[in-house]
Each structure stands twice: as structure tokens, then as C-alpha cells.
Design a protein around this motif. Structure first.
Motif, PDB file in Angstrom:
ATOM      1  N   ARG A   1      59.920   0.175  25.766  1.00  0.00           N
ATOM      2  CA  ARG A   1      59.069  -0.861  26.394  1.00  0.00           C
ATOM      3  C   ARG A   1      59.802  -0.862  28.007  1.00  0.00           C
ATOM      4  O   ARG A   1      58.937  -0.836  28.858  1.00  0.00           O
TER       5      ARG A   1
ATOM      6  N   GLU B   1      54.732   7.334  14.606  1.00  0.00           N
ATOM      7  CA  GLU B   1      55.207   6.101  14.699  1.00  0.00           C
ATOM      8  C   GLU B   1      55.777   6.032  16.215  1.00  0.00           C
ATOM      9  O   GLU B   1      55.471   5.162  16.940  1.00  0.00           O
TER      10      GLU B   1
ATOM     11  N   GLY C   1      63.070   2.547  17.483  1.00  0.00           N
ATOM     12  CA  GLY C   1      62.373   2.172  16.428  1.00  0.00           C
ATOM     13  C   GLY C   1      62.975   1.760  15.088  1.00  0.00           C
ATOM     14  O   GLY C   1      62.438   1.210  14.278  1.00  0.00           O
TER      15      GLY C   1
ATOM     16  N   TRP D   1      61.843  -1.382  19.609  1.00  0.00           N
ATOM     17  CA  TRP D   1      61.349  -0.577  20.727  1.00  0.00           C
ATOM     18  C   TRP D   1      61.466  -1.151  22.019  1.00  0.00           C
ATOM     19  O   TRP D   1      61.066  -0.725  22.971  1.00  0.00           O
TER      20      TRP D   1
ATOM     21  N   ASN E   1      54.009   4.042  19.542  1.00  0.00           N
ATOM     22  CA  ASN E   1      54.851   3.075  20.060  1.00  0.00           C
ATOM     23  C   ASN E   1      55.436   3.536  21.635  1.00  0.00           C
ATOM     24  O   ASN E   1      56.278   3.078  22.155  1.00  0.00           O
TER      25      ASN E   1
END
Length: 483
Positions: free
Chosen positions: A465, A197, A456, A461, A201
Motif C-alpha cells: 500500500r 492473491e 501478505g 500488505w 492486493n
């Protein structure tokens, strides 16, 4: 005293113009426990002296479909790329918790975003049927500050960067003790979600600790994932081999990407670094099409689809003669312990880790932010763009910035507790203060490799980002050269 006027920071590579401001009243929603509070930077007050955290008032729900504005204003406020416009727009006309609906325009197309929602980051809503751009916004409530990034496909964000880009010029999200998402001692567990995951991401740096299972047997490739002297799971040992297979599954599906893997030997027993280096060399990093093991910082084009191996271990003597006696793998061995900044081998590191009391969390935040500025001042030597194509300036070191810290004996200093304070504070710094100095000698505004804990959690997130968004200035420079 009310909140400050609206400030808008454009961290995208395109100019934006604020065209419409709508104002709404909104009923508040009471917080539902620590977990919801900890995920939202806009509801934290972080003290740089004590590191204490307190919720900043109630949470707010998003606007409903039928919400009615009580005011609308046509404006023309331009925000150039990589600038901040501190407007005179009052963000609290009726109450301090009014919601502003802001409509921006870029190249004749409009995009809309609401301030003060329960989620911190949000995609701007395109108001045209075929939008040419995508944007993500982060709202910092106590600063009345909106940061806007170009949205990235987090599965394959490296696709936008030129092949010639050295890895040390990129802003790369990473995780500390990356596979420690299993049920474990609270001081051992550092992550909320699995490495799979994390990769989906946007995470592109893994910090891995392993223990050779049978180091005396050269034919045994067994490596167990550990954190210190402990296994990473209460349910039994987890193998390094499965983690490697999961990474290659991701890279096969996303061949534009690479994964930097830092490996360190830990765990109880009589094993040695030299034994670990032999196991990795003989049983894992055997295919140069899948592994990058040269002791120099590569360009992105050299390593797409590969694992880049970074060693935090000593080499067996024969491996020191690899690559014309330059050694094997990127060298990150033996940087100074508990350091606010150390240049060593291929890396420049911030790894102040002994946060023994909660009062030291503010000190840790300061060290992290200072290292962001060191990385941001660098200009990436991209051949043919920022350096000569034939005789390029060699890449600088990889700037490693560890946001992790813990104290086994102090509940308030366990990884999750520190991350709940540090991650929002760092996100706020990157949105509002990073790379804001004026002058002609500005760098690329990157942040290097940012090694995080507990990203997460509950789908948050935002920090990842943010980090990926810091590639925009370098991406623009590369795109302009190609035109």
C-alpha cells in the motif's frame, strides 16, 4: 525520555486539517509469538549496524466501542499535500502508551483514525454519510509519526493513472520469485501467498524463473517454475502455463491493469537461453493483444490488459532482428551481480543479494533506501503534461529495487527472516524519510519497481500500500492537467 511529539505526513494529494485530539488509556496485550511481532513495524527496532531486531515493548489492542477518553482538545493544524507537520502535540500525556484519536477535515468532511493499534495500517473512518475521499494511515510508534495516503482500490489502482504515463514513471509493487509460496525448502520459498492473491492486493511486477522441460523438442512448450536448481514445491513441478493463465484471468477482470513479467532461465540441465527465448516466442507471447514484447518502455495505455515481457535471457539470433533489429522484449539481461546500482538495458537496478551474515542486513537496507531516492528524483515525461506532446522526452529506465536477499547456509539469512527485518524498516523509511528534501528541483517522489519477499503474511500488505501510495504526486500532476 518520552516519545517525540506528534508528526503527521500528508502523502495524499489533498490538504488535511487536524481538528480534534482525543486521548485514551488502553490495556496492553502481550505479544503472541514471533509471527505477530514480525508483521508490525511499530514493534521493531532495526539497527543499521547489526540488522538485529527486537520487539519494542508490548502490543496494544484497538479501542473498544465504549472506550472513554480522558481528554479532548480542539485544534487547527494544517498539513498540506506532500508535507510533514512536526507538531508540538505530546503523545504521552499520562503514559507512553496512550492512544490518540485524531479527527481530520478535508473539504468540510471529517475522518478519524486511532494511533497504536495491533494493526499497522488502517483506513480512516469517515464521519460523514457520503464521504468524497478515502484515506489510509500508517502509524510509526517509535517516531510518533502518522503517514496518511489516499486509499487505492488495490485490485485496479492503475485505473487512476493517465494512459500517457510511461511505466518507468510509476511506483509499482513487485515480488521476487513470485510463485514460490508452496511448501518448499526455506531458502527456496520467498512468498507467503499465491500470485493470484498478490495481484488482488496490488502487485504488478512478477519475477519468474523457469526451466525448459524438453528444450530439444521445438514443439514442446513445457516450462517448469524453479528457484535456482530447485523446483518451487516439495510436492512436484509447477507449470509456467498455469501461472500465465491465472494472470490473464486477473487482467480480463481488471482491464485497466498491466503485469510486468521478468523471466530468467534457471534449473539443472543442458537447456540454453536461446531455447527459452524460442519457447516463449513460439508458444506463449504470440498474441500482441495479450503480450507486449517490444524492446522499448511503453506507456500505460499501450499495455493495459497485457503482460509486459522483460527478459533476463539472451535471444536466439533470429529474434535479435525483431522490431527493426532492435530485438525482442524489454532488455534486463546481465546486470552486474550483487550490485547496489547498475544501469543496464532498460533498467537501473539495486540487487545487492549476498547478505551472508545478519550483520549485513543493515547494509542491504541502506542500499534499498538509496535507490528509492534515485527513483524519487526522476520526473516522469508524460506527453502533454511534463514533456512536449508532439516531441516528448523518451522515458527513463525502469528503476528496479530488489528487497530480497538470502544465504542458504545461514538460518538468520533465509528469505523470510530477512524480510521480517527489511520490510518493516523500508516501510518506515518510505513513511518518514523518502522524498523529504527541500528545493525546487524535486522529482515525482516515486519509488520505481520494488521487488519484495514475504508480503501478505498474516494479511499484512502495508508495504505494498505504501508503494502504490507513492504515485500520488504524479497522479495529482496528471489530474490538474486534465481539469
Amino acid at each position: 525520555m518520552g516519545p517525540p511529539p506528534l508528526a503527521i505526513r500528508n502523502l495524499s494529494s489533498t490538504p488535511l486539517e487536524l481538528k480534534v485530539i482525543e486521548r485514551f488509556e488502553i490495556p496492553h496485550v502481550e505479544p503472541k509469538g514471533f509471527a505477530n511481532i514480525s508483521r508490525n513495524v511499530t514493534h521493531f527496532v532495526v539497527s543499521n549496524t547489526t540488522g538485529n531486531v527486537a520487539p519494542e515493548g508490548p502490543q496494544f489492542a484497538p479501542l473498544t466501542v465504549n472506550a472513554q477518553s480522558y481528554g479532548q482538545q480542539e485544534v487547527s493544524i494544517r498539513i498540506d499535500p506532500f508535507t510533514t507537520n512536526r507538531t508540538d502535540v505530546n503523545t504521552a500525556e499520562r503514559t507512553e502508551k496512550d492512544v490518540l484519536r485524531l479527527t481530520f477535515e478535508c473539504d468540510g468532511q471529517r475522518y478519524r483514525v486511532d494511533t497504536r493499534t495491533t494493526r499497522q495500517s488502517q483506513e480512516l473512518t469517515p464521519l460523514d454519510p457520503d464521504p468524497r475521499k478515502q484515506y489510509t494511515a500508517i502509524w510509526i510508534d517509535k517516531e510518533s509519526h502518522l503517514a496518511i495516503y489516499s486509499s487505492a482500490n488495490m485490485n485496479c489502482w492503475m485505473k487512476e493513472m493517465a494512459d500517457a504515463t510511461p511505466l518507468s514513471g510509476l511506483s509499482i509493487p513487485g515480488t521476487h520469485n513470485s510463485p514460490t509460496h508452496h511448501k518448499a525448502l526455506p531458502s527456496v520459498r520467498c512468498q507467503a501467498v499465491s500470485p493470484k492473491e498478490q495481484l488482488r492486493n496490488g502487485v504488478r511486477f512478477f519475477d519468474i524463473r523457469v526451466q525448459p522441460e524438453k528444450p530439444e523438442d521445438p514443439n514442446n512448450d513445457g516450462l517448469a517454475l524453479v528457484h535456482g536448481v530447485f523446483p518451487i514445491s516439495l510436492t512436484g513441478a509447477k507449470p509456467f502455463r498455469k501461472l500465465v493463465n491465472d494472470i490473464f484471468d486477473f487482467l480480463r477482470e481488471n482491464p485497466s491493469e498491466t503485469l510486468i513479467m521478468s523471466v530468467k532461465r534457471e534449473g539443472p540441465g543442458e537447456h540454453t537461453d536461446e531455447q527459452l527465448s524460442n519457447i516463449l516466442h513460439q508458444h506463449y507471447a504470440t498474441d500482441p493483444a495479450l503480450w507486449y514484447t517490444e524492446p522499448r518502455i511503453p506507456s500505460l495505455g499501450d499495455v493495459r490488459g497485457k503482460i509486459v515481457l522483460m527478459r533476463r535471457f539472451a535471444l536466439a539470433e533470429p529474434l535479435t532482428h525483431e522490431h527493426d533489429n532492435a530485438g525482442w522484449c524489454l532488455d534486463a539481461q546481465n546486470w552486474a551481480y550483487n550490485t547496489p546500482c547498475d544501469n543496464h538495458g532498460n533498467v537501473c537496478v539495486q540487487d545487492f543479494c549476498e547478505v551472508l551474515e545478519t550483520e549485513n542486513i543493515g547494509k542491504k537496507i541502506d542500499f534499498c533506501c538509496e535507490h528509492f531516492e534515485r527513483a524519487g528524483a526522476q520526473v516522469c515525461p508524460v506527453p502533454g503534461i511534463t514533456t512536449d506532446a508532439v516531441n516528448p522526452v523518451p522515458p527513463g529506465p525502469l528503476y528496479l529495487n530488489f528487497l530480497s536477499a538470502s544465504n542458504f547456509w545461514k538460518v538468520g539469512c533465509w528469505p523470510e527472516r530477512i524480510a521480517a527485518k527489511l520490510n518493516p524498516a523500508v516501510t518506515e523509511f518510505l513513511c518518514t524519510k523518502h522524498d523529504t528534501a527541500e528545493g525546487d528541483n524535486k522529482g515525482d517522489g516515486g519509488v520505481g519497481i520494488v521487488v519484495t519477499d514475504w508480503v501478505g503474511k498474516d494479511g499484512d500488505w502495508d508495504l505494498i500500500r505504501c508503494i502504490v501510495g507513492m504515485n500520488s504526486r504524479l497522479e495529482l500532476r496528471e489530474r490538474q492537467q486534465q481539469q
